[in-house]
Design a protein around this motif. Structure first.
Motif, PDB file in Angstrom:
ATOM      1  N   UNK A 233       0.831  -1.207   0.000  1.00 29.22           N
ATOM      2  CA  UNK A 233       0.000   0.000   0.000  1.00 29.22           C
ATOM      3  C   UNK A 233       0.863   1.253   0.000  1.00 29.22           C
ATOM      4  N   UNK A 234       1.927   1.243   0.781  1.00 28.63           N
ATOM      5  CA  UNK A 234       2.797   2.423   0.876  1.00 28.63           C
ATOM      6  C   UNK A 234       4.241   1.977   1.096  1.00 28.63           C
ATOM      7  N   UNK A 235       4.983   1.718   0.018  1.00 26.60           N
ATOM      8  CA  UNK A 235       6.353   1.196   0.144  1.00 26.60           C
ATOM      9  C   UNK A 235       7.298   2.127   0.889  1.00 26.60           C
ATOM     10  N   UNK A 236       7.006   3.394   0.945  1.00 27.56           N
ATOM     11  CA  UNK A 236       7.942   4.345   1.552  1.00 27.56           C
ATOM     12  C   UNK A 236       7.783   4.481   3.067  1.00 27.56           C
ATOM     13  N   UNK A 237       6.739   3.895   3.650  1.00 31.20           N
ATOM     14  CA  UNK A 237       6.482   4.080   5.079  1.00 31.20           C
ATOM     15  C   UNK A 237       6.939   2.841   5.863  1.00 31.20           C
ATOM     16  N   UNK A 238       8.242   2.785   6.157  1.00 30.91           N
ATOM     17  CA  UNK A 238       8.761   1.640   6.891  1.00 30.91           C
ATOM     18  C   UNK A 238       8.295   1.614   8.338  1.00 30.91           C
ATOM     19  N   UNK A 239       7.995   2.769   8.893  1.00 33.36           N
ATOM     20  CA  UNK A 239       7.454   2.789  10.255  1.00 33.36           C
ATOM     21  C   UNK A 239       6.117   2.059  10.312  1.00 33.36           C
ATOM     22  N   UNK A 240       5.296   2.255   9.282  1.00 37.22           N
ATOM     23  CA  UNK A 240       4.010   1.559   9.233  1.00 37.22           C
ATOM     24  C   UNK A 240       4.213   0.062   9.096  1.00 37.22           C
ATOM     25  N   UNK A 241       5.178  -0.346   8.289  1.00 29.68           N
ATOM     26  CA  UNK A 241       5.467  -1.775   8.123  1.00 29.68           C
ATOM     27  C   UNK A 241       5.830  -2.397   9.464  1.00 29.68           C
ATOM     28  N   UNK A 242       6.719  -1.739  10.193  1.00 26.08           N
ATOM     29  CA  UNK A 242       7.130  -2.254  11.505  1.00 26.08           C
ATOM     30  C   UNK A 242       5.965  -2.249  12.483  1.00 26.08           C
ATOM     31  N   UNK A 243       5.214  -1.172  12.482  1.00 29.85           N
ATOM     32  CA  UNK A 243       4.087  -1.023  13.403  1.00 29.85           C
ATOM     33  C   UNK A 243       3.054  -2.131  13.200  1.00 29.85           C
ATOM     34  N   UNK A 244       2.683  -2.354  11.958  1.00 25.19           N
ATOM     35  CA  UNK A 244       1.687  -3.390  11.678  1.00 25.19           C
ATOM     36  C   UNK A 244       2.243  -4.783  11.959  1.00 25.19           C
ATOM     37  N   UNK A 245       3.519  -4.975  11.747  1.00 20.68           N
ATOM     38  CA  UNK A 245       4.109  -6.256  12.115  1.00 20.68           C
ATOM     39  C   UNK A 245       4.004  -6.518  13.608  1.00 20.68           C
ATOM     40  N   UNK A 246       4.202  -5.475  14.405  1.00 19.22           N
ATOM     41  CA  UNK A 246       4.094  -5.618  15.855  1.00 19.22           C
ATOM     42  C   UNK A 246       2.663  -5.910  16.296  1.00 19.22           C
ATOM     43  N   UNK A 247       1.696  -5.508  15.487  1.00 17.73           N
ATOM     44  CA  UNK A 247       0.290  -5.769  15.818  1.00 17.73           C
ATOM     45  C   UNK A 247      -0.205  -7.109  15.284  1.00 17.73           C
ATOM     46  N   UNK A 248       0.617  -7.808  14.552  1.00 18.48           N
ATOM     47  CA  UNK A 248       0.135  -8.954  13.760  1.00 18.48           C
ATOM     48  C   UNK A 248      -0.425 -10.080  14.624  1.00 18.48           C
ATOM     49  N   UNK A 249       0.140 -10.306  15.809  1.00 16.32           N
ATOM     50  CA  UNK A 249      -0.356 -11.399  16.658  1.00 16.32           C
ATOM     51  C   UNK A 249      -1.801 -11.135  17.076  1.00 16.32           C
ATOM     52  N   UNK A 250      -2.102  -9.911  17.462  1.00 13.40           N
ATOM     53  CA  UNK A 250      -3.477  -9.586  17.861  1.00 13.40           C
ATOM     54  C   UNK A 250      -4.423  -9.561  16.659  1.00 13.40           C
ATOM     55  N   UNK A 251      -3.921  -9.139  15.508  1.00 10.60           N
ATOM     56  CA  UNK A 251      -4.753  -9.146  14.300  1.00 10.60           C
ATOM     57  C   UNK A 251      -5.131 -10.574  13.935  1.00 10.60           C
ATOM     58  N   UNK A 286       0.740  -3.364  21.452  1.00 12.00           N
ATOM     59  CA  UNK A 286       0.390  -4.654  20.874  1.00 12.00           C
ATOM     60  C   UNK A 286      -0.800  -4.633  19.937  1.00 12.00           C
ATOM     61  N   UNK A 287      -1.590  -3.570  19.992  1.00 13.30           N
ATOM     62  CA  UNK A 287      -2.811  -3.458  19.200  1.00 13.30           C
ATOM     63  C   UNK A 287      -2.785  -2.178  18.376  1.00 13.30           C
ATOM     64  N   UNK A 288      -3.463  -2.176  17.236  1.00 12.16           N
ATOM     65  CA  UNK A 288      -3.737  -0.892  16.581  1.00 12.16           C
ATOM     66  C   UNK A 288      -4.706  -0.080  17.437  1.00 12.16           C
ATOM     67  N   UNK A 289      -4.856   1.186  17.097  1.00 15.26           N
ATOM     68  CA  UNK A 289      -5.853   2.001  17.790  1.00 15.26           C
ATOM     69  C   UNK A 289      -7.208   1.302  17.757  1.00 15.26           C
ATOM     70  N   UNK A 290      -8.024   1.522  18.782  1.00 14.63           N
ATOM     71  CA  UNK A 290      -9.307   0.836  18.880  1.00 14.63           C
ATOM     72  C   UNK A 290     -10.160   1.036  17.635  1.00 14.63           C
TER      73      UNK A 290
END
Length: 473
Positions: A233-251, A286-290
């Protein structure tokens, strides 16, 4: 000095007696639990705990010295053996307290029995049953053990025997930090409020998702899939990639809950997450925003061809999520689409869980259970592996109906759900015994723990001063 040998013999005998008393008490408890386990639904957990305790007791007994050395060294060795025995008893008592809830007051007993049925219904269908046509992963050892605790929301402990309630008290003891979390019996902590609010049992679906992800070894594969979807979706936003990876277990656990409960996975999560808009907009570790989390669940419901509308607590709650403008919402659709494709070899997530959209259709069994609590005919759902989770989705739907009703109808509906939900979930118990397969790597873990316990010195077994424990509380 003639009194010394007798003194040493007595001191050594005292340490052996401690181990013997503990061994006898544990054996009696184990025997009682096996005798009350008529469906053998706890056999695998009990066998695992037995192996843990017996192995450690043997290791402790082997460290008790003979009474023919320097008397100070004998006392020191016996002192260490006694402290090691205390740690073995703590491990046993931790589980005994949770198993023994099944013998407690009637309200707790029926709730924990219903929790057992729900967890088994969510867990067991995801594993092979021995038939050639069932290519799911082999049964991954002991089914997670649910227990009641005064907490706000459930919590899963896939990889450790001793979660925070034991470890936190003694967290300064090196033995806890280095060894006690290695043991292989998984648990699910259930809010004690579930004894009078049966809809809370639906949150077990999310917690089972954690156990399933670890059991099927999908943690890293799912994280990579989510990160790749975000990067697309957004190749330039590595912070988002890391952030969503950290949320992946709860997702992952949220997607599993949708596959298990359909659209009715949304309502209980919304009950826990709805609140001040500012708080709901803030991402967490551990979670994205509610708001993002609820949007993800809604996207998953739609992706599974279900209608999320009835499962929103209110139209205002749905509008809050739909009208939000958080940057992370741009990734929700891609994350859900990618995440639902992940499963064990040969399966998508939904096909692995056994999702069937017909169960949640307007004429499906969930809707029949929903209507039954309002006075409709009793559904024809037979006792089966799928039965408890299907009925539980109906419990959630009926509770949602009660929340929207006027005072008198709400009271009647809530009383009907409270009076009948637990017994209906228990009555849908799948026939047959429930023993699981041998948990992988148990022997290695047991040997490592026993060896560590036998070698542990005074410093490793020390507990923090009481004032430090009180300060942490």
């Amino acid at each position: 000095m003639g009194e010394v040998p007798e003194m040493l013999v007595g001191r050594v005998a005292a340490s052996h007696a401690r181990v013997s008393v503990l061994t006898t008490a544990f054996a009696q408890w184990l025997s009682d639990r096996h005798q009350s386990d008529t469906w053998q639904q706890y056999r695998t957990q009990l066998d695992t705990i037995s192996a843990v305790v017996d192995n450690c007791l043997g290791a402790v007994a082997a460290t008790i010295p003979p009474a023919d050395d320097d008397w100070l060294l004998v006392y020191e060795a016996c002192r260490l053996a006694d402290r090691r025995a205390v740690w073995v008893e703590r491990v046993w008592r931790f589980f005994a307290e949770r198993f023994d809830q099944r013998d407690g007051p009637e309200s707790r007993k029926r709730c924990i029995q219903a929790a057992d049925e729900v967890l088994w219904s969510c867990w067991r269908p995801c594993f092979a049953d021995g038939s050639a046509a069932n290519t799911r992963p082999p049964l991954a050892g002991a089914v997670p053990l649910p227990y009641l605790d005064p907490v706000h929301a459930p919590e899963a402990f896939p990889a450790g025997l001793v979660p925070a309630d034991l470890a936190a008290t003694y967290a300064d003891a090196p033995f806890v930090r280095e060894h006690l979390a290695r043991l292989p019996v998984p648990t699910v902590r259930v809010p004690v409020a579930a004894t009078y609010e049966p809809w809370l049992l639906s949150l077990i679906a999310h917690e089972t998702g954690h156990h399933l992800q670890f059991a099927a070894r999908l943690v890293q594969a799912f994280r990579t899939t989510i990160q790749d979807a975000v990067a697309t979706v957004n190749p330039s936003d590595q912070d988002a990639v890391t952030r969503w990876g950290d949320w992946s277990v709860e997702i992952f656990a949220d997607l599993v809950s949708v596959a298990l409960l359909g659209q009715w996975a949304l309502w209980p999560i919304a009950e826990l997450e709805l609140g001040a808009q500012q708080r709901m907009s803030e991402p967490r570790a551990g979670y994205p925003a509610a708001i993002v989390r609820l949007s993800l669940i809604e996207h998953a419901i739609v992706a599974m061809n279900l209608d999320p509308g009835p499962a929103w607590p209110s139209s205002e709650a749905a509008a809050l999520v739909h009208n939000a403008e958080l940057p992370d919402l741009a990734y929700a659709s891609a994350v859900v689409d990618a995440g639902l494709r992940v499963g064990p070899p040969g399966f998508t997530l939904a096909s692995w869980i056994g999702f069937d959209a017909a169960d949640f259709a307007p004429t499906g069994e969930v809707q029949q259970w929903r209507r039954w609590f309002s006075g409709g005919p009793h559904p024809a759902t037979p006792p089966s592996l799928r039965g408890p989770r299907i009925a539980l989705a109906g419990v959630v739907a009926a509770t949602a109906d009660a929340r929207r009703a006027d005072n008198e109808r709400r009271r009647r509906l809530e009383e009907t759900v409270q009076d009948h939900a637990y017994q209906e979930l228990i009555a849908l118990h799948a026939p047959g015994v429930r023993a699981g397969g041998a948990a992988e790597a148990i022997e290695g873990n047991l040997s490592a723990l026993a060896a560590a316990l036998a070698k542990s010195g005074a410093d490793e077994l020390e507990e923090p001063p009481r004032e430090r424990v009180e300060a942490r509380r």
